[in-house]
Scaffold this motif. Structure first.
Motif, short mmCIF file in Angstrom:
data_model
loop_
_atom_site.label_atom_id
_atom_site.label_comp_id
_atom_site.label_asym_id
_atom_site.label_seq_id
_atom_site.Cartn_x
_atom_site.Cartn_y
_atom_site.Cartn_z
N THR A 185 -9.93 -5.51 -7.39
CA THR A 185 -10.91 -5.68 -6.31
C THR A 185 -10.24 -6.16 -5.04
N VAL A 186 -9.34 -7.12 -5.15
CA VAL A 186 -8.63 -7.62 -3.97
C VAL A 186 -7.78 -6.53 -3.35
N LEU A 187 -7.06 -5.78 -4.18
CA LEU A 187 -6.17 -4.74 -3.67
C LEU A 187 -6.94 -3.63 -2.95
N MET A 188 -8.19 -3.45 -3.30
CA MET A 188 -9.00 -2.42 -2.64
C MET A 188 -9.22 -2.75 -1.16
N GLY A 189 -8.96 -4.00 -0.77
CA GLY A 189 -9.07 -4.38 0.63
C GLY A 189 -7.88 -3.96 1.46
N GLY A 190 -6.83 -3.44 0.81
CA GLY A 190 -5.65 -2.98 1.52
C GLY A 190 -5.47 -1.48 1.35
N TYR A 191 -4.24 -1.03 1.37
CA TYR A 191 -3.93 0.38 1.17
C TYR A 191 -3.63 0.63 -0.31
N PRO A 192 -3.98 1.80 -0.82
CA PRO A 192 -3.67 2.10 -2.23
C PRO A 192 -2.16 2.12 -2.45
N LEU A 193 -1.73 1.68 -3.65
CA LEU A 193 -0.32 1.69 -4.01
C LEU A 193 0.05 3.10 -4.46
N VAL A 194 0.34 3.96 -3.51
CA VAL A 194 0.60 5.37 -3.82
C VAL A 194 2.09 5.58 -4.10
N PRO A 195 2.44 6.61 -4.86
CA PRO A 195 3.85 6.90 -5.12
C PRO A 195 4.60 7.20 -3.82
N SER A 196 5.86 6.77 -3.77
CA SER A 196 6.65 7.08 -2.58
C SER A 196 8.07 7.45 -2.95
N LEU A 197 8.96 6.47 -3.10
CA LEU A 197 10.37 6.79 -3.28
C LEU A 197 10.81 6.69 -4.74
N VAL A 198 10.77 5.49 -5.29
CA VAL A 198 11.25 5.28 -6.66
C VAL A 198 10.33 5.92 -7.68
N ASP A 199 9.04 5.85 -7.44
CA ASP A 199 8.05 6.29 -8.43
C ASP A 199 7.47 7.66 -8.10
N ASN A 200 8.35 8.61 -7.82
CA ASN A 200 7.88 9.92 -7.40
C ASN A 200 8.83 11.00 -7.92
N ASP A 201 8.36 12.22 -7.93
CA ASP A 201 9.13 13.38 -8.36
C ASP A 201 9.23 14.37 -7.20
N PRO A 202 10.22 15.27 -7.25
CA PRO A 202 10.28 16.33 -6.25
C PRO A 202 9.04 17.23 -6.36
N PRO A 203 8.60 17.84 -5.25
CA PRO A 203 9.22 17.78 -3.93
C PRO A 203 8.79 16.57 -3.09
N ALA A 204 7.77 15.83 -3.53
CA ALA A 204 7.31 14.68 -2.75
C ALA A 204 8.41 13.64 -2.58
N HIS A 205 9.16 13.39 -3.66
CA HIS A 205 10.25 12.42 -3.60
C HIS A 205 11.25 12.77 -2.50
N THR A 206 11.53 14.06 -2.34
CA THR A 206 12.50 14.51 -1.34
C THR A 206 12.04 14.18 0.06
N ARG A 207 10.74 14.31 0.33
CA ARG A 207 10.20 13.98 1.65
C ARG A 207 10.40 12.51 1.97
N PHE A 208 10.11 11.65 1.01
CA PHE A 208 10.25 10.22 1.25
C PHE A 208 11.72 9.83 1.42
N ARG A 209 12.58 10.39 0.58
CA ARG A 209 14.00 10.02 0.65
C ARG A 209 14.61 10.42 2.00
N SER A 210 14.17 11.56 2.52
CA SER A 210 14.71 12.01 3.80
C SER A 210 14.37 11.06 4.94
N LEU A 211 13.27 10.33 4.82
CA LEU A 211 12.86 9.41 5.88
C LEU A 211 13.75 8.19 5.99
N VAL A 212 14.35 7.78 4.88
CA VAL A 212 15.13 6.54 4.90
C VAL A 212 16.62 6.76 4.73
#
Length: 415
Positions: free
Chosen positions: A84-111
């Motif tokens: 309930t508290v976390l719903m007041g912020g942004y969802p914890l969506v997959p990004s770098l470590v917890d992701n697979d290609p091709p989405a993982h590749t997009r995040f890795r390229s940013l950093v």
């Protein structure tokens, strides 16, 4: 013939976030490698893999083992009050470590460009200056908590410099980092988890505000690079994705490196002959960093999800099962390393460790961690004569399902 996938007696004994395994995980892990290298843990609702060969195979096989939920597997057990508290912020969506290609590749390229050789060369003078500042602040005292006074503020200030975070805000980031660790582990009293969830939301709002500011007033920092890069993507990344990415970069960028520095010093102080060798020949320090990575394994474990029914070490694992790959166990596997319990900076195959992962998810910040640890050890050995452990202490450890590091380490020296 594969073994049954029923929960085992060994699995029922596995409690990595509780004493004594939190403080001393390796006796149990060595037993697991001998007796039951793949077992089911009811406490983690995951299969646990302990041998180097099996872990390496899992990490390399991205077609059958997904990195989704690799750090958020505990989220399924979050108390509803925390959700309930976390719903007041942004969802914890997959990004770098917890992701697979091709989405993982997009995040890795940013950093990725923040950790290139050129960027690290530009950053090295700042790291050296920060190391000297911190040592100067307590060198005359003759005793200090190495984690609180040196390792953690060093790694925190360096990742803050990369991101573009004011040094005056670093103390807030340390608290938020602890909050995030507690929430992801879903461990401890519910009241404490709820308080930490509020901290995570504050963390998210701070990062979102900083990103919005960079949209109109970009600077020479990673926050600006990420905003610019994200806007040029098709489709553009959402604020939730960018915030989740930055939280991961911040956490990974300082927690693990602080743990590495403190763990390396503790190992050297327990091995005075190696400490003398490094003082006599600083050229050995790079090897000592690699050996400390192998033996301390700051990224203690990670999770994968089986995308199909698989067999590991003769054990059947069903489709959809969570799998805990214990890097710390792989790095002390007798089948991979000769005399793995021996601390040896001259070990010829030391870089065969899995402390930074392997393959697709090899740690993007590995060169930075190596540089920080090497410069830190060089300065500590040069500046603190007679460095030694304060007797009688019982250092605590961070309770986290992926990262393991000291929460304190008292040392003394001659003044």
């Amino acid at each position: 013939m594969s073994k049954t996938n029923a929960p085992s007696g060994l699995g029922s004994e596995y409690h990595p976030l509780d004493s004594p395994q939190l403080e001393e995980p390796h006796p149990f892990l060595a037993r697991a490698r001998r007796e039951e290298p793949v077992f089911f843990s009811p406490a983690l609702s995951s299969w646990v893999v302990t041998r180097h060969a099996d872990i390496s195979a899992v990490v390399a096989d991205t077609a059958r083992f997904s990195s989704a939920e690799s750090i958020t597997v505990g989220a399924a057990t979050m108390p509803p009050e925390v959700v309930t508290v976390l719903m007041g912020g942004y969802p914890l969506v997959p990004s770098l470590v917890d992701n697979d290609p091709p989405a993982h590749t997009r995040f890795r390229s940013l950093v990725s460009k923040a950790f290139t050789g050129r960027r690290l060369t530009e950053l090295e003078p700042f790291i050296r200056t920060r190391v000297d500042e911190l040592l100067h602040s307590f060198r005359h005292e003759g005793r200090a908590d190495l984690f609180l006074r040196f390792a953690h503020p060093l790694s925190s200030s360096i990742i803050a410099e990369i991101l573009g975070i004011p040094r005056s805000d670093i103390h807030r980031f340390r608290r938020w980092s602890d909050d995030l660790s507690t929430v992801l582990a879903a461990h401890g009293p519910v009241e404490h988890q709820v308080a930490c969830a509020r901290g995570v939301v504050d963390f998210q709002r701070y990062l979102a505000s900083a990103l919005e500011e960079r949209k109109t007033a970009p600077r020479e920092d990673l926050l600006s690079d990420i905003v610019t890069g994200a806007q040029g993507m098709t489709p553009p990344m959402s604020m939730a994705e960018l915030v989740s990415l930055l939280m991961q970069v911040h956490f990974a960028g300082h927690e693990t490196t602080a743990g590495l520095i403190v763990g390396a010093v503790e190992l050297l102080l327990h091995h005075p002959e190696q400490l003398r060798a490094l003082r006599d020949d600083p050229g050995l320090i790079a090897g000592a960093v690699e050996e400390a990575l192998r033996m301390t394994s700051p990224v203690h474990a990670m999770f994968r999800t089986a995308l199909e029914a698989v067999e590991l070490g003769g054990v059947s694992i069903p489709k959809g099962a969570h799998i805990r790959i214990v890097y710390a166990s792989a790095n002390r596997d007798e089948a991979r390393f000769h005399e793995p319990e021996r601390f040896d900076p001259r070990r010829p195959d030391v870089k065969k460790h899995l402390a930074f992962g392997q393959g697709l998810h090899f740690c993007i910040g590995a060169p930075l961690a190596r540089l920080e640890a090497r410069l830190a050890l060089e300065a500590l050995l040069r500046s603190l004569p007679g460095l030694r452990l304060v007797p009688g202490q019982k250092p605590g450890f961070l309770k986290n399902v992926t990262v393991r590091r000291h929460e304190s380490l008292e040392v003394a020296w001659d003044v």
